[in-house]
Design a protein around this motif. Sequence first.
Motif, mmCIF file in Angstrom:
data_model
loop_
_atom_site.group_PDB
_atom_site.id
_atom_site.type_symbol
_atom_site.label_atom_id
_atom_site.label_comp_id
_atom_site.label_asym_id
_atom_site.label_seq_id
_atom_site.Cartn_x
_atom_site.Cartn_y
_atom_site.Cartn_z
ATOM 1 N N SER A 121 1.120 -4.635 0.114
ATOM 2 C CA SER A 121 1.066 -3.610 1.220
ATOM 3 C C SER A 121 1.064 -2.459 0.544
ATOM 4 O O SER A 121 1.255 -1.665 0.994
ATOM 5 N N SER A 122 1.030 -2.026 -0.670
ATOM 6 C CA SER A 122 1.744 -1.015 -1.456
ATOM 7 C C SER A 122 0.497 0.085 -1.920
ATOM 8 O O SER A 122 -0.589 -0.107 -1.669
ATOM 9 N N ALA A 123 0.589 0.788 -2.105
ATOM 10 C CA ALA A 123 0.210 1.831 -1.869
ATOM 11 C C ALA A 123 -0.977 1.975 -3.289
ATOM 12 O O ALA A 123 -2.188 1.675 -3.187
ATOM 13 N N ASN A 124 0.055 1.719 -4.315
ATOM 14 C CA ASN A 124 -0.946 1.516 -5.700
ATOM 15 C C ASN A 124 -1.133 -0.004 -5.947
ATOM 16 O O ASN A 124 -1.364 -0.319 -6.948
ATOM 17 N N ARG A 125 -1.414 -0.660 -5.277
ATOM 18 C CA ARG A 125 -1.770 -2.396 -4.979
ATOM 19 C C ARG A 125 -3.169 -2.491 -5.783
ATOM 20 O O ARG A 125 -4.015 -1.279 -5.944
ATOM 21 N N ASP A 145 -4.043 -1.137 6.101
ATOM 22 C CA ASP A 145 -5.451 -0.762 5.658
ATOM 23 C C ASP A 145 -5.535 -1.875 4.909
ATOM 24 O O ASP A 145 -5.205 -2.453 3.925
#
Length: 275
Positions: A59-63, A100
Amino acid sequence: MSSKGDNVAVCNMKLERLLSMKGGKGQDSYANNSQAQAMHARSMLHLLEETLDSVHLNSSANRSPFTAVDLGCSSGANTIHIIDFIVKHISKRFDSAGIDPPEFTAFFSDLPSNDFNTLFQLLPPLVSNSCMEECLAADGNRSYFVAGVPGSFYRRLFPARTIDIFHSAFSLHWLSQVPESITDKRSAAYNRGRVFIHGAGAEIATAYKRQFQADLADFLRARAAEVKRGGSMFLVCLGRTSVDPTDQGGAGLLFGTHFQDAWDDLVREVPPLIK
């Protein structure tokens, strides 16, 4: 092949450069003769779901993209249906978790001799200039990026810690090579040129068993290096009802006999080498 026409299996050549399912879209192609595999794949989707439910969701932003691989994809539509199922199921998991969905990448992998051209022609178009939600909702379109990866799955195929889910069905019974002792006339495991082992002796069965064990160990070592932490693997392997490894059953004996007859005919058609 021997100049005397001996029916000896090729073991010192790179089989991965020779073996593949029948390519193209013709009447005798794999694409038009893989209904049985499709039926078995559908019957195991609930098991695949259980595996996908255990895959970690980042779920990290920079995945990085969520990456799925089908090993031994061949050249028909079955592999596309499996990847579609994986992407849609994982997308639902992200949605249920209120996260998302990421971008999705799918790698179709098989030996270099595989007909990747036919496979790519069967792919639905990628929805462009749309958000991921629109892509997933679009009927008859693809919601993931794709690439073909030629090579033997008994070696490394991907960078370390880059794959979320591996799928492979009805592929691991293909060995990396014919055991050398099988074609050595001085060996107790010599199979007298036969291309099947139904009713063969213990030495022959042991030779194939050891080759399978070595190949499977190589397969698992490679996947262990490539899978992401929290990733998973779904493997479907052929089995038998008998504990005797040389008992290939009625169908195995029937097809083995046909293959042997065809192989003998091909050998007889090869002109003798000029000395």
